[in-house]
Design an enzyme around this catalytic site. Structure first.
Site, PDB file in Angstrom:
ATOM      1  N   GLU A  69       0.816  -1.148   0.140  1.00 21.11           N
ATOM      2  CA  GLU A  69      -0.017   0.032  -0.023  1.00 21.11           C
ATOM      3  C   GLU A  69       0.864   1.234   0.024  1.00 21.11           C
ATOM      4  OE1 GLU A  69      -2.206   2.123  -0.520  1.00 21.11           O
ATOM      5  OE2 GLU A  69      -3.959   1.638   1.051  1.00 21.11           O
ATOM      6  N   THR A 109      -3.529   9.431  -4.094  1.00 19.33           N
ATOM      7  CA  THR A 109      -3.752   9.470  -2.791  1.00 19.33           C
ATOM      8  C   THR A 109      -2.853  10.554  -2.249  1.00 19.33           C
ATOM      9  OG1 THR A 109      -4.523   7.326  -2.774  1.00 19.33           O
ATOM     10  CG2 THR A 109      -3.541   8.109  -0.716  1.00 19.33           C
TER      11      THR A 109
HETATM   12  N1  HSE Z   1      -7.180   7.314   4.799  1.00 16.44           N
HETATM   13  C1  HSE Z   1      -6.551   7.475   3.551  1.00 16.44           C
HETATM   14  C2  HSE Z   1      -6.724   8.871   3.255  1.00 16.44           C
HETATM   15  C3  HSE Z   1      -7.159   6.532   2.432  1.00 16.44           C
HETATM   16  O1  HSE Z   1      -8.002   9.212   3.344  1.00 16.44           O
HETATM   17  O2  HSE Z   1      -5.809   9.363   2.801  1.00 16.44           O
HETATM   18  C4  HSE Z   1      -6.621   6.731   1.163  1.00 16.44           C
HETATM   19  O3  HSE Z   1      -5.565   5.634   0.962  1.00 16.44           O
END
Ligand code: HSE
Length: 310
Positions: free
Chosen positions: A134, A187
């Site tokens: 990830e 992201t």
């Molecule tokens: N918790 C993470 C975010 C999820 O909102 O950045 C995305 O990988």
């Protein structure tokens, strides 16, 4: 006639996931039905060789499925390698946990190959390798998508310097309507714009929502209060044109809550029933949006990654 040698392997169906789930930034995750990656792993002589159904970086160290397998080979000093075939069902950079799914799928399918060789990986080792994968995509080892994908249902990923636990939480029977706009949000970008400091009053109000969400399976009336993200969504919603309008329409048509799925741009409307989700989807279709989108539905809660031989 020449016979094709078929390498034995395992295939993992790794579901899409919603991370954050309203107030649970980087903690909560929900597995989704009907949308998944399929990751097949088989044994080869050495190294990690990847093929994919779509255009992706195939160098193992740059691939969310490849990097964890490189680490497994090194950590266990394996005298063989892995071939990985990725069938991507989850759109990329969509906020639907696609990178986590490829990583979890590769680690679980490789674990099944290793088990045949007499080497059992623990759940916590699998989780750690999947988090390595990830991190290739998002630059951070947050486990909200990974845990939900691996365990299914509604999960909380808790961790600190010397503590790590996945909580398997109950979730009220509901339907998710997901609106997936046809543009990508990385992201890394969506995380990069977040303020690192939170306002004290905002934090308290957010924690109330988090607790209410956790309790909502016992008292569904809490959902209308719980389904809000007061801290992260306001900082990210400008990345999604017309987010406010779509949210208003969904709420007017009965959504329990509306928010960004993970780091976006997919949006989640949590609904009581499929009929309500259909109704909200029709109302959104009447809007004049500047982008096209797909719609997905999922019953909640839903199951996690599944392995099969072949
Ligand atoms: N918790 C993470 C975010 C999820 O909102 O950045 C995305 O990988």
């Amino acid at each position: 006639m020449q016979k094709m040698a078929i390498k034995l392997g395992y295939t993992c169906r790794a579901p899409a996931t919603i991370a954050n789930v309203f107030a649970g930034f980087d903690i909560l995750g929900l597995a989704l039905a009907n949308l998944a990656d399929e990751v097949r792993v088989s044994k080869i002589d050495s190294g990690v060789s990847i093929s994919a159904s779509i255009d992706l970086p195939l160098q193992p160290e740059k691939n969310t499925a490849g990097l964890p397998l490189l680490k497994i080979i090194e950590d266990f000093n394996l005298d063989f390698g892995f071939e990985v075939n990725l069938t991507k069902g989850i759109p990329l950079s969509a906020g639907l946990g696609g990178s986590a799914a490829s990583s979890v799928g590769a680690v679980l399918a490789a674990s099944a190959v290793l088990a045949d060789e007499g080497l059992e990986l623990s759940r916590s080792q699998q989780l750690a390798y999947a988090l390595d994968g990830e991190a290739v995509a998002s630059g951070s080892r947050h486990g909200d998508n990974v845990a939900a994908c691996m365990y299914g249902g509604f999960t909380a990923y808790l961790h600190d310097d010397e503590f790590e636990r996945v909580l398997d939480l109950p979730f009220p029977t509901t339907t998710a309507l997901l609106i997936h706009p046809h543009f990508e949000v990385e992201t890394k970008t969506s995380r990069g714009i977040l303020r690192s400091e939170v306002d004290l009053n905002g934090m308290v109000r957010q924690q109330m929502r988090l607790l209410a969400l956790i309790e909502s399976h016992r008292d569904p009336e809490l959902l209308s209060f719980a389904c809000r993200d007061l801290l992260i969504e306001p900082q990210r919603s400008h990345l999604i044109p017309a987010f406010g309008t779509i949210s208003e329409v969904a709420t007017e048509h009965g959504a329990l809550g509306f928010t960004i799925s993970g780091a976006g741009p997919t949006m989640l409307a949590l609904c009581n029933t499929q009929a309500e989700a259909d109704n909200i989807s029709s109302a959104i279709a009447d809007l004049d949006l500047s982008y096209s989108y797909d719609v997905f539905f999922s019953d909640l809660p839903s199951s996690g990654a599944q392995i099969r031989r072949g």
